[in-house]
Design an enzyme around this catalytic site. Sequence first.
Site, mmCIF file in Angstrom:
data_model
loop_
_atom_site.group_PDB
_atom_site.id
_atom_site.type_symbol
_atom_site.label_atom_id
_atom_site.label_comp_id
_atom_site.label_asym_id
_atom_site.label_seq_id
_atom_site.Cartn_x
_atom_site.Cartn_y
_atom_site.Cartn_z
ATOM 1 N N ARG A 46 -11.380 15.623 6.860
ATOM 2 C CA ARG A 46 -12.275 15.760 5.531
ATOM 3 C C ARG A 46 -13.468 16.496 6.031
ATOM 4 O O ARG A 46 -14.025 15.851 7.115
ATOM 5 C CB ARG A 46 -12.394 14.657 4.759
ATOM 6 C CG ARG A 46 -11.013 14.235 3.971
ATOM 7 C CD ARG A 46 -11.301 13.355 2.986
ATOM 8 N NE ARG A 46 -10.176 12.475 2.500
ATOM 9 C CZ ARG A 46 -9.862 11.093 2.490
ATOM 10 N NH1 ARG A 46 -10.969 10.398 3.077
ATOM 11 N NH2 ARG A 46 -8.937 10.484 2.169
ATOM 12 N N ASN A 68 -12.985 0.358 17.862
ATOM 13 C CA ASN A 68 -12.618 0.686 19.172
ATOM 14 C C ASN A 68 -13.492 1.761 20.272
ATOM 15 O O ASN A 68 -13.294 1.754 21.357
ATOM 16 C CB ASN A 68 -11.098 1.379 19.283
ATOM 17 C CG ASN A 68 -10.327 0.167 18.783
ATOM 18 O OD1 ASN A 68 -10.132 -0.621 19.422
ATOM 19 N ND2 ASN A 68 -9.484 0.644 17.651
ATOM 20 N N ARG A 107 -2.418 -2.019 -3.627
ATOM 21 C CA ARG A 107 -3.731 -1.288 -3.492
ATOM 22 C C ARG A 107 -3.646 -0.016 -4.333
ATOM 23 O O ARG A 107 -2.726 0.826 -4.282
ATOM 24 C CB ARG A 107 -3.810 -0.853 -1.886
ATOM 25 C CG ARG A 107 -5.104 -0.054 -1.735
ATOM 26 C CD ARG A 107 -4.938 0.522 -0.300
ATOM 27 N NE ARG A 107 -6.370 1.344 -0.219
ATOM 28 C CZ ARG A 107 -6.510 2.253 0.822
ATOM 29 N NH1 ARG A 107 -5.404 2.686 1.481
ATOM 30 N NH2 ARG A 107 -7.467 2.737 0.877
ATOM 31 N N ASN A 115 0.724 -1.225 -0.070
ATOM 32 C CA ASN A 115 0.095 0.073 0.212
ATOM 33 C C ASN A 115 1.076 1.183 0.090
ATOM 34 O O ASN A 115 1.486 1.584 0.912
ATOM 35 C CB ASN A 115 -0.930 0.006 1.217
ATOM 36 C CG ASN A 115 -1.916 1.102 1.316
ATOM 37 O OD1 ASN A 115 -1.688 2.029 0.360
ATOM 38 N ND2 ASN A 115 -2.770 0.991 2.341
ATOM 39 N N MET A 125 -9.167 10.375 16.996
ATOM 40 C CA MET A 125 -10.469 10.473 17.657
ATOM 41 C C MET A 125 -10.427 10.346 19.593
ATOM 42 O O MET A 125 -11.248 10.649 20.157
ATOM 43 C CB MET A 125 -11.472 9.292 17.258
ATOM 44 C CG MET A 125 -12.904 9.299 17.903
ATOM 45 S SD MET A 125 -13.684 10.969 17.420
ATOM 46 C CE MET A 125 -14.573 10.779 15.990
ATOM 47 N N ARG A 126 -9.288 9.486 19.644
ATOM 48 C CA ARG A 126 -8.979 9.429 21.533
ATOM 49 C C ARG A 126 -8.918 10.700 21.862
ATOM 50 O O ARG A 126 -9.335 10.919 23.062
ATOM 51 C CB ARG A 126 -7.940 8.577 21.607
ATOM 52 C CG ARG A 126 -8.365 7.108 21.368
ATOM 53 C CD ARG A 126 -6.922 6.116 21.110
ATOM 54 N NE ARG A 126 -6.018 6.745 19.827
ATOM 55 C CZ ARG A 126 -5.293 5.785 19.173
ATOM 56 N NH1 ARG A 126 -4.790 4.490 19.667
ATOM 57 N NH2 ARG A 126 -4.681 6.141 18.143
ATOM 58 N N HIS A 164 -12.955 2.603 0.017
ATOM 59 C CA HIS A 164 -12.836 1.576 0.946
ATOM 60 C C HIS A 164 -13.359 0.142 0.494
ATOM 61 O O HIS A 164 -13.980 -0.413 1.395
ATOM 62 C CB HIS A 164 -13.399 1.983 2.273
ATOM 63 C CG HIS A 164 -12.758 2.949 2.981
ATOM 64 N ND1 HIS A 164 -13.531 4.042 3.534
ATOM 65 C CD2 HIS A 164 -11.754 3.401 3.339
ATOM 66 C CE1 HIS A 164 -12.810 4.966 4.126
ATOM 67 N NE2 HIS A 164 -11.555 4.621 3.883
ATOM 68 N N GLU A 190 -7.965 -5.361 5.400
ATOM 69 C CA GLU A 190 -7.856 -4.959 3.958
ATOM 70 C C GLU A 190 -6.915 -5.724 3.273
ATOM 71 O O GLU A 190 -7.019 -5.870 2.350
ATOM 72 C CB GLU A 190 -7.792 -3.491 3.973
ATOM 73 C CG GLU A 190 -8.937 -2.538 4.232
ATOM 74 C CD GLU A 190 -8.695 -1.064 4.336
ATOM 75 O OE1 GLU A 190 -8.345 -0.631 5.126
ATOM 76 O OE2 GLU A 190 -9.035 -0.688 3.257
#
Length: 394
Positions: free
Chosen positions: A240, A333, A90, A9, A282-283, A179, A380
């Site tokens: 984004r 998570n 990918r 990737n 995000m954490r 995705h 993936e």
Amino acid sequence: MSAPVLVINSGSSSIKYQLVDGDTLEASTSGVIERIGQSESILTHRHAGEKHERRERFADHAAGLEAMVAAFQEHGTPLAGSGLIAVAHRVVHGGERFVQPVVIDDEVEQAVERLSALAPLHNPANLEGIRVARKLFPRLPQVAVFDTAFHATVPERAHLYAVPAAWREEHGVRRYGFHGTSHAYVSRKAAELLGKSPKAVNVIVAHLGNGASVTAVERGRSIDTSMGLTPLEGLVMGTRSGDIDPAIVFHMHRQTGASFEDLDAALNKDSGMLALTGEIDMRAVERAAEGGDRAAQVALEIYCYRIRKYIGSYIAALGGADAIAFTAGIGENSAEVRAGALGSLVALGVQLDEAANAAGGPIISTPDSPITVMVVPTNEEGEIARQTANLLQS
Ligand code: AMP
């Protein structure tokens, strides 16, 4: 390993790699080369539970992949003796042409290059990895697996935009979706968890990572997805914006004189959770919200509300869903995001089991919930290896 595939990737300054068995989907070795072209690059190679790091400058992708080959040589199985059946790449954008994995030749390489117009941030970096790997492994089949391919089944009602015909016919403007390998893998796993064939169930997959998208999968086929011509449309993401009124772009251009390149970068790199909270991770957003930070609390509400709207609309698009599956870094998570995203969907048949959600699943709905909600870790690279092995063995 019966069908070892080296999955690559390639990004603009990084390359991730995994040696994966295309039959069992298990990875024996994985690694990442970061900061390619900078004064110090880092190669992190993982094999048999051990982590090996090498820090030095890799001037370009070729130097990075040579260092990867050396890492395989030093730690674990040298690639030459591993019975590799292929190198799989990918590739983000396959356009309308690539709806299946394909063995790469010069013509395919040129076609991927032409598709860079649709994915200027991704395809050129993917292509660089392909070019270098073709030189480094000249005797092995090189296969491209496209992020867009799983969404080739999205019907016109969902993939056509109501824009001038010339945009659609001459410039390839339509919804492609991304995705795809993750949505394909997770929807299949969701069917497995339900104990049914993928062809017998409707699944909504919420892939919530740094990039994020939701897909409606009807009996194994993608029928709608939240990303569009590019990965910018749909959910609020790390950097984004997701859905906005397109006229905001013209407004800001007129107001500030910002170029379209600047506006493109603003919406792709400086928007989303970063713009709302100052944090991408995000954490960190969740910690700030727990600590009473109002902007972080509102950002989490916006984030979850957008997911909820998509899930609700996809239940309608599918005429009912059997399962909702959460995946990727945040989906796997964050119990808080999952609960927030499902909040008011009880009327549509979603009954969350709070304890199971806090414990991380896999099933996080109550036994009598009409729609089964689950947490499914994505794979993936495994899916890319599986599709590659299927292509070469068919
Ligand atoms: P991905 O792109 O799938 O690697 O996901 C990256 C995102 O997952 C980042 O925004 C991380 O903050 C997020 N993430 C990882 N672990 C957690 C966690 N325990 N709680 C919330 N978010 C997480």
